[in-house]
Design a protein around this motif. Structure first.
Motif, PDB file in Angstrom:
ATOM      1  N   THR A 164       0.828  -1.216   0.000  1.00  8.82           N
ATOM      2  CA  THR A 164       0.000   0.000   0.000  1.00  8.82           C
ATOM      3  C   THR A 164       0.854   1.255   0.000  1.00  8.82           C
ATOM      4  O   THR A 164       0.479   2.282  -0.582  1.00  8.82           O
ATOM      5  CB  THR A 164      -0.925  -0.004   1.236  1.00  8.82           C
ATOM      6  N   ALA A 179      -6.442  -2.791   4.064  1.00  9.01           N
ATOM      7  CA  ALA A 179      -6.291  -1.341   3.918  1.00  9.01           C
ATOM      8  C   ALA A 179      -7.197  -0.796   2.816  1.00  9.01           C
ATOM      9  O   ALA A 179      -7.760   0.301   2.935  1.00  9.01           O
ATOM     10  CB  ALA A 179      -4.842  -0.998   3.624  1.00  9.01           C
ATOM     11  N   SER A 180      -7.363  -1.563   1.746  1.00  8.51           N
ATOM     12  CA  SER A 180      -8.201  -1.109   0.633  1.00  8.51           C
ATOM     13  C   SER A 180      -9.687  -1.237   0.958  1.00  8.51           C
ATOM     14  O   SER A 180     -10.514  -0.505   0.402  1.00  8.51           O
ATOM     15  CB  SER A 180      -7.882  -1.906  -0.636  1.00  8.51           C
ATOM     16  N   LEU A 184      -8.143   3.503   6.350  1.00  9.67           N
ATOM     17  CA  LEU A 184      -6.688   3.551   6.398  1.00  9.67           C
ATOM     18  C   LEU A 184      -6.228   4.953   6.775  1.00  9.67           C
ATOM     19  O   LEU A 184      -6.587   5.937   6.118  1.00  9.67           O
ATOM     20  CB  LEU A 184      -6.096   3.161   5.041  1.00  9.67           C
ATOM     21  N   THR A 186      -3.303   7.091   6.491  1.00  5.70           N
ATOM     22  CA  THR A 186      -2.107   7.017   5.642  1.00  5.70           C
ATOM     23  C   THR A 186      -0.890   7.704   6.237  1.00  5.70           C
ATOM     24  O   THR A 186       0.236   7.444   5.810  1.00  5.70           O
ATOM     25  CB  THR A 186      -2.388   7.640   4.265  1.00  5.70           C
ATOM     26  N   ARG A 397      -9.825   6.696   3.175  1.00  3.90           N
ATOM     27  CA  ARG A 397      -8.463   7.061   3.555  1.00  3.90           C
ATOM     28  C   ARG A 397      -8.494   8.401   4.292  1.00  3.90           C
ATOM     29  O   ARG A 397      -9.127   9.353   3.826  1.00  3.90           O
ATOM     30  CB  ARG A 397      -7.553   7.176   2.333  1.00  3.90           C
ATOM     31  N   ASN A 399      -5.934  11.195   5.406  1.00  3.60           N
ATOM     32  CA  ASN A 399      -4.559  11.574   5.059  1.00  3.60           C
ATOM     33  C   ASN A 399      -3.952  12.592   6.014  1.00  3.60           C
ATOM     34  O   ASN A 399      -2.849  13.078   5.769  1.00  3.60           O
ATOM     35  CB  ASN A 399      -4.525  12.115   3.629  1.00  3.60           C
TER      36      ASN A 399
END
Length: 540
Positions: A164, A179-180, A184, A186, A397, A399
């Motif tokens: 990933t 994770a997908s 997640l 990141t 996700r 971030n």
């Protein structure tokens, strides 16, 4: 530790070689050695002298406190007064560094005000105006989603090992899939470089104060932990460790904070199919996790299982045939086996009736290495953090830069929990600010990352600020960030008081307000840079 060294290195051949050299040297120098033995007193007389001296030394240690050095006028005098064997023994048992003596400080009132200001959010009002209290009311709309939780701490699992995050070796197909499919984070960062630092941050949601982890310090029982919230909600809470939990005081910490303990010592011999110096295989550990979950489900109780695995650690050995890299497979083999075992955990759990009501959290305790050209480089602290639950957690996700202290409040937000909080971390799920403090550390140096700058507090009351990997000159230093960093770590050094356990349940009147029912009026002076008339903390 000794067993790990024996399994990881050719200790016996090395010691045999040293022994042969010693014997050979003694033989060559036998005449000189023999001449050195002069007539000596009788054995009983020597024993009496030895016992007297040893007894006097022991008595001196037992009746003397290291506090006698504290009134000395300077840090140098205090350190000289505390040096020697007594100081060594005292440091071993205290496991912490006196923040006020070794790090830059500001007035306590100012430190408390700035820390509360950093923690304040409109929808999380403080319960009190007392500067020594950071208790806040966290409100969710409706009742808590009573999901089970299995939180897996992954030994030394750097983000760079995962596909990933760009690794081409296909070492982590299971974690990459989770994770997908799940949530997640990141840009998650470990707060330290050892397992107990990661456990501390996840359990307590506190910054990493200098010295050893709180897990190894005296007075670490009856604290406010993520387990407190689950326990007050009627959950079974357990700490499950693949090794012997007396190592690093893990069992004492978790049991002292209400967790049941399951470790290698409590596991039935027939349930252990592979073990090395550090502990049982991850597969054996996860089978025990499932057995304990079955036990709670059978009793009609929700459970929160805090799991710490051990396989991704030297000597890097694991069960034969599990993966295509023979054991011992070095770091790559250990990473791939750890990932394989996680896949098996999810696969076996999926056959259980409690599976669809269970949230899985996979987060590393720390990275495999933080070595590099720059000390406390935040990129060296990059770890994976995944929250996954089939049919409940949507792929997403986040971030935003974060650290392990944010995991507890984020998980509880996902479960829509309403509770009283003493956490330093932030809810990343419903974050309403673009940035919050991020904490990293090594043993003596602690840092806070904000606004693209890493402000590092060092012993000898030194401060360094970095931006883009470069040390900032005095003229370019953000002094507001410096004072915030000093304030937070100075305030957190009083963890025995500010993180003391309290009942986490909110009363019905408070719950009726809803998550965004009460707002804290914004302070127009908040985060304002210091004026020229305001003295700033000098940096090195």
């Amino acid at each position: 530790v000794i067993q790990n060294i024996m399994e990881s290195y050719p200790v016996v051949p090395l010691l045999a070689g040293i022994g042969l050299l010693a014997v050979g040297g003694a033989y060559l120098l036998r005449r000189q050695v023999k001449a050195g033995f002069a007539p000596h007193p009788p054995f009983m007389k020597r024993l009496a002298v030895f016992a007297t001296i040893t007894g006097m030394a022991a008595a001196g240690v037992l009746v003397t406190s290291d506090s006698i050095t504290r009134p000395m006028p300077s840090a140098i005098a205090r350190e000289l007064g505390g040096n020697g064997l007594y100081g060594l023994v005292s440091a071993f048992f205290s496991n912490e560094i006196d923040f006020a003596n070794f790090y830059r400080t500001i007035p306590e009132k100012q430190a408390a005000e700035r820390t509360r200001d950093l923690l304040a959010e409109d929808h999380e009002p403080f319960e009190s105006t007392d500067l020594n209290d950071i208790t806040r009311d966290i409100r969710a709309e409706g009742p808590m989603l009573r999901k089970n939780v299995i939180l897996v701490g992954m030994e030394s699992m750097s983000a760079e090992f995962m596909g990933t995050f760009g690794n081409p070796k296909r070492l982590t197909p299971n974690l990459d899939r989770l994770a997908s499919e799940g949530l997640l984070f990141t840009e998650m960062r470990a707060t330290g470089t050892r397992t107990v630092r990661g456990l501390e941050a996840i359990a307590l949601s506190v910054p990493p104060t200098p010295g050893q982890s709180i897990l190894r310090r005296p007075g670490n029982d009856n604290l406010f932990t993520i387990g407190s919230v689950f326990q007050d909600s009627g959950y079974d809470t357990r700490f499950l460790y693949g090794g012997y939990g007396y190592f690093d005081n893990m069992n004492a910490f978790f049991s002292g904070n209400g967790f049941g303990i399951v470790d290698r010592a409590t596991m039935a011999a027939g349930d252990v199919h592979f073990a090395n110096a550090w502990g049982v295989s991850d597969e054996d550990l996860y089978d025990e996790v499932i057995r304990q979950a079955d036990s709670s489900a059978k009793a009609g109780k929700n459970f929160f299982s805090f799991v710490m695995n051990t396989s991704n650690h030297r000597p890097f050995t694991y069960p034969a045939g599990a993966i295509d890299i023979p054991s011992p497979g070095g770091r790559d083999g250990a990473v791939k086996y750890s990932d394989y075992a996680i896949g098996e955990l999810v696969k076996k759990a999926s056959a259980k009736p409690w599976f669809r009501d269970t949230v899985f959290v996979f987060v590393a305790d720390h990275t495999a290495s933080v070595a590099g050209k720059v000390e406390l480089d935040m990129n060296k602290y990059h770890i994976p953090c995944i929250i996954w639950s089939q049919g409940f957690v949507e792929p997403r996700r986040i971030n935003r830069l974060a650290s392990q202290v944010d995991i507890a409040p984020s998980l509880l937000a996902l479960l829509q929990a309403s509770y009283r909080s003493r956490f330093f971390g932030d809810d990343l799920i419903e974050a309403d600010e673009p940035e919050r403090p991020v904490y990293i550390s090594n043993y003596q140096k602690v840092a806070m990352i904000m606004h693209g700058r890493t402000t590092i507090l060092e012993p000898k009351k030194q401060i360094v600020q970095m931006k883009g990997g470069e040390v900032q000159p005095e003229s370019a230093v953000d002094h507001n960030a410096v004072e915030d960093t000093v304030a937070v770590y100075q305030y957190a050094s009083h963890w025995r008081d500010i993180s003391r356990r309290i009942p986490s349940v909110l009363d019905n009147g408070t719950l009726a307000l809803g998550r965004f029912g009460v707002h804290r009026l914004p302070d127009p002076k908040r985060r304002a840079p210091p004026s020229r008339a305001t003295p700033t903390i000098p940096v090195r």
